[in-house]
Design a protein around this motif. Sequence first.
Motif, PDB file in Angstrom:
ATOM      1  N   ARG A 229       0.862  -1.174   0.000  1.00  0.00           N
ATOM      2  CA  ARG A 229       0.000   0.000   0.000  1.00  0.00           C
ATOM      3  C   ARG A 229       0.898   1.224   0.000  1.00  0.00           C
ATOM      4  O   ARG A 229       1.533   1.549   1.001  1.00  0.00           O
ATOM      5  N   GLU A 230       0.983   1.879  -1.138  1.00  0.00           N
ATOM      6  CA  GLU A 230       1.995   2.902  -1.329  1.00  0.00           C
ATOM      7  C   GLU A 230       1.540   4.274  -0.829  1.00  0.00           C
ATOM      8  O   GLU A 230       0.379   4.639  -0.958  1.00  0.00           O
ATOM      9  N   ARG A 231       2.491   5.025  -0.251  1.00  0.00           N
ATOM     10  CA  ARG A 231       2.250   6.425   0.096  1.00  0.00           C
ATOM     11  C   ARG A 231       3.570   7.172  -0.026  1.00  0.00           C
ATOM     12  O   ARG A 231       4.644   6.635   0.255  1.00  0.00           O
ATOM     13  N   GLU A 232       3.490   8.416  -0.458  1.00  0.00           N
ATOM     14  CA  GLU A 232       4.702   9.179  -0.715  1.00  0.00           C
ATOM     15  C   GLU A 232       5.245   9.781   0.574  1.00  0.00           C
ATOM     16  O   GLU A 232       4.503  10.238   1.433  1.00  0.00           O
ATOM     17  N   VAL A 233       6.600   9.798   0.664  1.00  0.00           N
ATOM     18  CA  VAL A 233       7.279  10.374   1.817  1.00  0.00           C
ATOM     19  C   VAL A 233       7.308  11.894   1.665  1.00  0.00           C
ATOM     20  O   VAL A 233       7.656  12.421   0.602  1.00  0.00           O
ATOM     21  N   ALA A 234       6.977  12.597   2.716  1.00  0.00           N
ATOM     22  CA  ALA A 234       6.942  14.064   2.672  1.00  0.00           C
ATOM     23  C   ALA A 234       8.214  14.660   3.266  1.00  0.00           C
ATOM     24  O   ALA A 234       8.926  14.016   4.039  1.00  0.00           O
ATOM     25  N   ASP A 235       8.489  15.910   2.882  1.00  0.00           N
ATOM     26  CA  ASP A 235       9.560  16.722   3.486  1.00  0.00           C
ATOM     27  C   ASP A 235      10.943  16.069   3.374  1.00  0.00           C
ATOM     28  O   ASP A 235      11.701  15.984   4.355  1.00  0.00           O
ATOM     29  N   LEU A 236      11.283  15.605   2.170  1.00  0.00           N
ATOM     30  CA  LEU A 236      12.611  15.041   1.957  1.00  0.00           C
ATOM     31  C   LEU A 236      13.646  16.151   1.800  1.00  0.00           C
ATOM     32  O   LEU A 236      13.359  17.219   1.248  1.00  0.00           O
ATOM     33  N   PRO A 237      14.869  15.946   2.275  1.00  0.00           N
ATOM     34  CA  PRO A 237      15.922  16.960   2.105  1.00  0.00           C
ATOM     35  C   PRO A 237      16.382  17.031   0.651  1.00  0.00           C
ATOM     36  O   PRO A 237      16.182  16.091  -0.124  1.00  0.00           O
TER      37      PRO A 237
END
Length: 304
Positions: A229-237
């Motif tokens: 179940r995919e979800r995108e990672v937020a606030d990447l450097p």
Amino acid sequence: MKSIFSTAVLANAAVLSCLSGAHAATAEATTVYIECKTAAGTVSGSGVVVSAEGHVLTARHVLGLKPDDPVPSNIECAGSIGVADSKATRAMIPQPIGVSVDAALLQFQDTREYEFIRVCKFENWMIRRKIFVAGFPGKTETGVPSFREGVLSTTKRNAKGVLETDGQTIAGMSGGPAFSNNLKGLVGIVIGAQFSLQGTVNYFGILPIEQRYIDAFQLKVSDEPCYHREREVADLPTWSTGMGPIKLGVRVNEGTCFLGRVWGMFNDSQDEVGVDIQDNEYVLKGEDRSGGSIGASARCIWYD
């Protein structure tokens, strides 16, 4: 409209890979041809090995029973793994387990360690996920399992607990396994089809693996998920000139990362940016040989 769940049973095809002890189970090593002698005659169907002790999950109507029927002591069943051959079948013992749906458990009489498939509990977010189902068509000329592909058309069960799929099925394949697309586990068994009054198929059905069936039949749960179940990672450097590799906080077994956006002046043929793996974790890194200023960002997807 009438619903047919009889010896004209159905299934779709599949290929799988799971763990049985230290061995990876294959479709051929876990898909079972079944014959049961009932009051109405001999019924043939399919099943799947679900324990190292030789337990086989199948549809209850393969035993000539309705969902709420108790298992009589005089039912004689036999099965063969990986081939539909009456001469190769071995005796199987029906287990006295009732779950009020079209599912039953058999066990091979001979004692040895069997390769088996683990299960993945069905969840509502799995709608439109791909499945592979397997079984033995009636009157098969080759005797080998038939494999077909479909999707979970809905996650809403009907009154019989059955899910709709578009995977085409054939008589003789009821009770056969429905595998996940990544071949990590069993997500259901083939039950039957819904027919119109004109005889055309409205949909094919599988019984999804739910927690109550895992408990009732003591099924082994897969160590790996059947679906992500995919979800995108937020606030990447972000990375820019002069910086070393930046850890993105996602390990290889947790998700995937890839290059999202780049900017600046790439004045040297060896200027580069990209996503790499270091110590089993994704990192964003680059090299600026021209002395200018370049930068990059990444995107990462969690696998829940």
